[in-house]
Design a protein around this motif. Structure first.
Motif, PDB file in Angstrom:
ATOM      1  N   VAL A  90       0.829  -1.204   0.000  1.00 62.94           N
ATOM      2  CA  VAL A  90       0.000   0.000   0.000  1.00 62.94           C
ATOM      3  C   VAL A  90       0.865   1.257   0.000  1.00 62.94           C
ATOM      4  N   SER A  91       0.285   2.345  -0.484  1.00 57.83           N
ATOM      5  CA  SER A  91       0.831   3.689  -0.307  1.00 57.83           C
ATOM      6  C   SER A  91      -0.224   4.458   0.470  1.00 57.83           C
ATOM      7  N   THR A  92       0.024   4.704   1.750  1.00 62.36           N
ATOM      8  CA  THR A  92      -0.976   5.389   2.576  1.00 62.36           C
ATOM      9  C   THR A  92      -1.067   6.875   2.243  1.00 62.36           C
ATOM     10  N   LYS A  93      -0.090   7.393   1.544  1.00 64.76           N
ATOM     11  CA  LYS A  93      -0.125   8.805   1.162  1.00 64.76           C
ATOM     12  C   LYS A  93      -0.927   9.019  -0.108  1.00 64.76           C
ATOM     13  N   LEU A  94      -0.836   8.062  -1.043  1.00 60.18           N
ATOM     14  CA  LEU A  94      -1.523   8.192  -2.325  1.00 60.18           C
ATOM     15  C   LEU A  94      -2.752   7.298  -2.426  1.00 60.18           C
ATOM     16  N   LEU A 112       7.714   4.853  -9.236  1.00 61.65           N
ATOM     17  CA  LEU A 112       6.882   6.029  -9.510  1.00 61.65           C
ATOM     18  C   LEU A 112       6.178   6.500  -8.239  1.00 61.65           C
ATOM     19  N   LEU A 113       5.606   5.571  -7.479  1.00 66.19           N
ATOM     20  CA  LEU A 113       4.932   5.942  -6.235  1.00 66.19           C
ATOM     21  C   LEU A 113       5.907   6.592  -5.260  1.00 66.19           C
ATOM     22  N   GLU A 114       7.105   6.040  -5.151  1.00 61.05           N
ATOM     23  CA  GLU A 114       8.116   6.615  -4.261  1.00 61.05           C
ATOM     24  C   GLU A 114       8.479   8.033  -4.697  1.00 61.05           C
ATOM     25  N   LYS A 115       8.582   8.231  -6.010  1.00 65.46           N
ATOM     26  CA  LYS A 115       8.917   9.557  -6.534  1.00 65.46           C
ATOM     27  C   LYS A 115       7.795  10.555  -6.220  1.00 65.46           C
ATOM     28  N   LEU A 116       6.555  10.124  -6.385  1.00 69.64           N
ATOM     29  CA  LEU A 116       5.416  10.998  -6.107  1.00 69.64           C
ATOM     30  C   LEU A 116       5.337  11.348  -4.622  1.00 69.64           C
ATOM     31  N   GLU A 117       5.619  10.363  -3.785  1.00 69.57           N
ATOM     32  CA  GLU A 117       5.581  10.608  -2.346  1.00 69.57           C
ATOM     33  C   GLU A 117       6.678  11.590  -1.922  1.00 69.57           C
ATOM     34  N   LYS A 118       7.866  11.452  -2.495  1.00 66.89           N
ATOM     35  CA  LYS A 118       8.970  12.352  -2.149  1.00 66.89           C
ATOM     36  C   LYS A 118       8.687  13.783  -2.593  1.00 66.89           C
ATOM     37  N   LYS A 119       7.940  13.928  -3.697  1.00 65.93           N
ATOM     38  CA  LYS A 119       7.585  15.257  -4.195  1.00 65.93           C
ATOM     39  C   LYS A 119       6.333  15.808  -3.515  1.00 65.93           C
ATOM     40  N   THR A 122      -0.156  14.982  -3.762  1.00 67.26           N
ATOM     41  CA  THR A 122      -1.316  14.495  -3.014  1.00 67.26           C
ATOM     42  C   THR A 122      -2.514  14.356  -3.936  1.00 67.26           C
ATOM     43  N   LEU A 123      -3.465  13.558  -3.515  1.00 69.17           N
ATOM     44  CA  LEU A 123      -4.683  13.362  -4.292  1.00 69.17           C
ATOM     45  C   LEU A 123      -5.547  14.615  -4.239  1.00 69.17           C
ATOM     46  N   PRO A 124      -6.162  14.996  -5.366  1.00 68.98           N
ATOM     47  CA  PRO A 124      -7.013  16.191  -5.375  1.00 68.98           C
ATOM     48  C   PRO A 124      -8.256  16.032  -4.497  1.00 68.98           C
ATOM     49  N   VAL A 125      -8.734  14.798  -4.373  1.00 69.73           N
ATOM     50  CA  VAL A 125      -9.898  14.518  -3.520  1.00 69.73           C
ATOM     51  C   VAL A 125      -9.477  13.461  -2.512  1.00 69.73           C
ATOM     52  N   LEU A 230      -4.831   5.395 -15.841  1.00 72.37           N
ATOM     53  CA  LEU A 230      -5.185   5.093 -14.450  1.00 72.37           C
ATOM     54  C   LEU A 230      -4.883   6.291 -13.546  1.00 72.37           C
ATOM     55  N   LEU A 231      -3.696   6.854 -13.679  1.00 74.04           N
ATOM     56  CA  LEU A 231      -3.298   7.983 -12.838  1.00 74.04           C
ATOM     57  C   LEU A 231      -4.140   9.218 -13.148  1.00 74.04           C
ATOM     58  N   GLN A 232      -4.469   9.384 -14.413  1.00 78.12           N
ATOM     59  CA  GLN A 232      -5.331  10.498 -14.798  1.00 78.12           C
ATOM     60  C   GLN A 232      -6.706  10.362 -14.145  1.00 78.12           C
ATOM     61  N   ARG A 233      -7.217   9.138 -14.135  1.00 71.22           N
ATOM     62  CA  ARG A 233      -8.517   8.880 -13.509  1.00 71.22           C
ATOM     63  C   ARG A 233      -8.462   9.114 -12.002  1.00 71.22           C
ATOM     64  N   ALA A 234      -7.293   8.887 -11.403  1.00 70.45           N
ATOM     65  CA  ALA A 234      -7.121   9.112  -9.970  1.00 70.45           C
ATOM     66  C   ALA A 234      -6.897  10.581  -9.640  1.00 70.45           C
ATOM     67  N   GLY A 235      -6.810  11.420 -10.688  1.00 69.02           N
ATOM     68  CA  GLY A 235      -6.610  12.848 -10.480  1.00 69.02           C
ATOM     69  C   GLY A 235      -5.169  13.255 -10.372  1.00 69.02           C
ATOM     70  N   LEU A 236      -4.265  12.392 -10.837  1.00 70.19           N
ATOM     71  CA  LEU A 236      -2.832  12.674 -10.763  1.00 70.19           C
ATOM     72  C   LEU A 236      -2.283  12.897 -12.175  1.00 70.19           C
ATOM     73  N   SER A 237      -2.044  14.145 -12.535  1.00 72.61           N
ATOM     74  CA  SER A 237      -1.481  14.465 -13.847  1.00 72.61           C
ATOM     75  C   SER A 237       0.041  14.472 -13.730  1.00 72.61           C
ATOM     76  N   VAL A 238       0.626  13.319 -13.939  1.00 73.40           N
ATOM     77  CA  VAL A 238       2.070  13.160 -13.683  1.00 73.40           C
ATOM     78  C   VAL A 238       2.792  12.569 -14.888  1.00 73.40           C
ATOM     79  N   ASP A 239       2.341  12.908 -16.099  1.00 75.06           N
ATOM     80  CA  ASP A 239       2.958  12.346 -17.300  1.00 75.06           C
ATOM     81  C   ASP A 239       4.463  12.574 -17.328  1.00 75.06           C
ATOM     82  N   SER A 240       4.889  13.748 -16.855  1.00 72.49           N
ATOM     83  CA  SER A 240       6.320  14.076 -16.901  1.00 72.49           C
ATOM     84  C   SER A 240       7.142  13.225 -15.941  1.00 72.49           C
TER      85      SER A 240
END
Length: 301
Positions: A90-94, A112-119, A122-125, A230-240
């Protein structure tokens, strides 16, 4: 002129029928959500097709669960839960839950999850309750109340891959321990599912898709496109931030290896392997797998 409206309607219906046929062909080529036949065609996965494919995969999975009587409830015993949930992360942050199975390409997802957590992405909702963020990633380390909450609210992702390709990957990683692929297979079959190593175990046994109601079933060979949607549907625009996924290139290589290594096996070994992976072959759309031709009938499960 009175025939013109009828002609326009007929033309529109014909165009609609053709487009529907193209979509159905794309999906039927994959037999209920298997996009593997499209991997070499530069196939672009649109959001609509992605969502449709997900529906087909989950429908197939539900049908499998309804007839196979796999585990559908969480054990009350902490010891049983620890064993049963050992592959779930699990990722409790995302708010993501996923299965860490060998040779399905989950490593790039974890990075990818680790990179998002370090940056501090957060989820928009956020979820409608306060949740403690922790570095713990093993689901079985949480208590039953927390586990049930995660199973009910997190976005759950299952990575799947042709079981024969997973087996080849396990052989290549252990190369030198067995004199040949045939002997490697023989040794593994002798262990049986219960005593098999994690690298050998079917995804149904490791990832518990009848207990965990996965929101997404992601196919090896299409990680960048499917995870992007999937990430877009989750509200995470992280293509870069998406890593350079290599699963598509690996898939091509393993198609060639599959033909070579499958030819090394005896007819009996092929039949036993298909039976060993019968749950995965039935639960997931692996129409291109060399093992599919020998798939057991439900009566032999």
């Amino acid at each position: 002129m009175r025939f013109l409206p009828r002609l326009v309607v007929s033309a529109a219906l014909a165009i609609t029928a053709f487009l529907s046929w193209r979509l159905l062909r794309t999906l039927s080529d994959g037999q209920r959500g298997d996009l593997a036949p499209k991997a070499e065609e530069g196939f672009t996965l649109t959001l609509d097709t992605f969502l449709h494919v997900q529906q087909l995969r989950k429908k197939r999975l539900r049908a499998f669960c309804s007839r196979s009587h796999k585990v559908t409830t969480l054990p009350r015993s902490q010891q049983e839960r620890a064993y049963l949930l050992s592959s779930l992360r699990v990722s409790t942050k995302l708010d993501f839950l996923y299965c860490q199975a060998p040779s399905v390409g989950v490593e790039e997802w974890q990075q990818l999850l680790e990179k998002l957590e370090k940056k501090n992405v957060t989820l928009p909702v956020p979820l409608p309750y306060q949740w403690r963020h922790t570095k713990e990633t093993q689901l079985n380390k949480f208590n039953q109340t927390e586990i049930e909450a995660m199973l009910g609210s997190y976005t759950k992702v299952l990575f799947v891959r042709d079981p024969f390709h997973r087996l080849i990957a396990a052989f290549l990683q252990d190369m030198g321990l067995s004199p040949s692929f045939s002997s490697f297979v023989e040794d593994g079959l002798g262990s049986g599912i219960r005593n098999a190593s994690v690298a050998w175990k079917p995804l149904v046994s490791l990832c518990l898709p009848c207990l965990v109601q996965y929101d997404y079933v992601v196919m090896f060979g299409f990680h960048r496109q499917e995870l992007g949607h999937l990430l877009q549907r989750a509200g995470l625009s992280v293509d870069s931030l998406l890593p350079k996924f290599t699963d598509t290139q690996v898939l091509w290589t393993y198609r060639w290896l599959s033909e070579q290594m499958f030819s090394e096996l005896s007819a009996q070994q092929k039949k036993k392997l298909s039976h060993f992976y019968r749950w995965d072959l039935s639960a997931f759309p692996f129409s291109s797998s060399y093992l599919s031709d020998h798939l057991s009938t439900p009566e032999t499960w």
